[in-house]
Design a protein around this motif. Structure first.
Motif: not given
Length: 396
Positions: A43-51, A87-90, A156-164, A168-172
């Motif tokens: 998650y560190s790369s996603c947090f970096y890009v997001a915040f 962030l979506t691409t990452q 996987q649960f973290g991916f589809i909740t932390l950055f959904v 929004p297609l992450a749960p799919l």
């Protein structure tokens, strides 16, 4: 994936140093450490890009630099379209890549190991290489066999909740992966592993608390993504304060600030021949950048405008309102749908009542038996005492 290999060894090593007293305590400590390592790794790369990416770059002529004022280490900026698409691409790359690699690894690793272990037995005829020997050569299902399955699902649960909010297609994607995961695990457990030894478990242990923490943290991260990473709040502020009704005309021009090219330091100017052919500093005297700052010549030039603080206040208000609304809905749903249904609670109470009634009756019967035995013993004692007195009288 390479770092996960080392993180797992470090987590096991640290847990062994603590010398847990029970196997359950060992599993809980190892679970917490492994998830913390995996959390940072994935998650560190996603947090970096997001915040963090593009949030502390400064402005032309006064950029922020890391490790001093080295021009080669200027803070990274977002794409002109914003950090949300990055962030979506990452998220898609990390999440999809991890799931695909995990399924390939789960399928090929035991298959290759079993093929290598049974290479000598395959040269023998069927009557010499019996079925039980073939089963014995399968992979051993360790005590931590399900640990990695839980870890994969929690990540996987973290991916589809932390950055959904960004994808929004992450749960799919997660649903499609889980359908494939079920079949891969079924094939793996029935054909590539020995039959596991059944063991009882009251609950899922430390994973329950980890899931609760991730669920609460996801509310905060999605609120900050919608407020600070996306352009939703600036667009809404402009829509309701520009006085143009429902039109967004002029928003791009409003969101760009002006900087005078003549104020750019000489060591930051491009060399001769590097500038594009269409650029002429005698004609083009200003440049535009994404920010809300006063233009050159203003008494507060290059400082933040009042609109910047209005947007910041709107972002903070949105975060507070969204968090409280989501948490209220969460607690309301948890109250409406309890973990234990009322019918099950009634049966549990009835079972406890019957057990107490049975124990009470058992104690009463036991006491009656003791009293009856004591009375019978007392009757014989009295008879014997009378006979003793009679014999003593005769002897005297």
């Amino acid at each position: 994936m390479i770092l996960n290999f080392f993180y797992e060894r470090v987590a096991i090593w640290i847990t062994d140093l603590e010398i847990p007293k029970t196997h359950l305590e060992y599993e809980n400590k190892l679970t917490t450490k492994m998830f913390m390592f995996q959390f940072v790794n994935y998650y560190s790369s996603c947090f970096y890009v997001a915040f963090f990416k593009g949030k502390f770059v400064g402005y032309p002529g006064n950029y922020s630099y890391m490790f001093g004022n080295e021009r080669r280490l200027r803070n990274e900026e977002c794409d002109p379209g914003g950090c949300l698409i990055e962030l979506t691409t990452q998220l898609v790359i990390v999440m999809a890549g991890k799931q695909v690699w995990g399924n390939i690894q789960e399928a090929l690793r035991p298959l290759m190991c079993n093929w290598w272990v049974s290479r000598k037995g395959r040269q023998q005829p069927e009557n010499q290489y019996s079925r039980w020997e073939q089963d014995h050569d399968l992979q051993n299902f360790s005590q931590l066999g399900l640990f990695y399955e839980y870890l994969e699902m929690v990540i996987q649960f973290g991916f589809i909740t932390l950055f959904v909010a960004s994808f929004p297609l992450a749960p799919l994607l997660a649903l499609c992966n889980n359908i494939l995961e079920i079949r891969v695990d079924a094939w793996k457990f029935t054909t590539q592993f020995r039959r596991p030894v059944a063991s009882k478990a009251r609950n899922i242990g430390a994973w329950q608390e980890i899931l609760n923490v991730v669920a609460i943290l996801s509310v905060v991260t999605n609120a900050f993504i919608m407020a600070f990473t996306s352009d939703m709040i600036p667009r809404l502020v402009y829509l309701y304060t520009s006085g143009q009704g429902s039109s967004m005309t002029g928003y791009i021009n409003n969101s760009l600030s002006i900087y005078s090219i003549s104020k750019i330091p000489s060591d930051s100017m491009p060399d001769e021949g590097v500038s594009p052919a269409w650029f002429n500093n005698s004609v083009i005297t200003t440049c535009r950048y994404r920010d809300y700052r006063y233009p050159p010549g203003h008494e507060k030039e290059y400082s933040h405008t009042m609109q910047f603080w209005h947007i910041l206040a709107a972002k903070m208000a949105f975060i507070i309102v969204m968090e409280h609304v989501v948490f209220v809905v969460k607690f309301f749903v948890a109250w409406i749908i309890p973990d234990v249904p009322s019918e099950v609670k009634a049966r549990i109470k009835r079972e406890r009542y019957l057990i107490q009634e049975y124990l009470h009756n058992y104690e009463v019967e036991k006491l009656k038996l003791q009293l009856s035995t004591r009375k019978h013993f007392q009757w014989w004692y009295n008879k014997i005492s009378i006979l003793e007195r009679f014999f003593f009288f005769l002897c005297s």
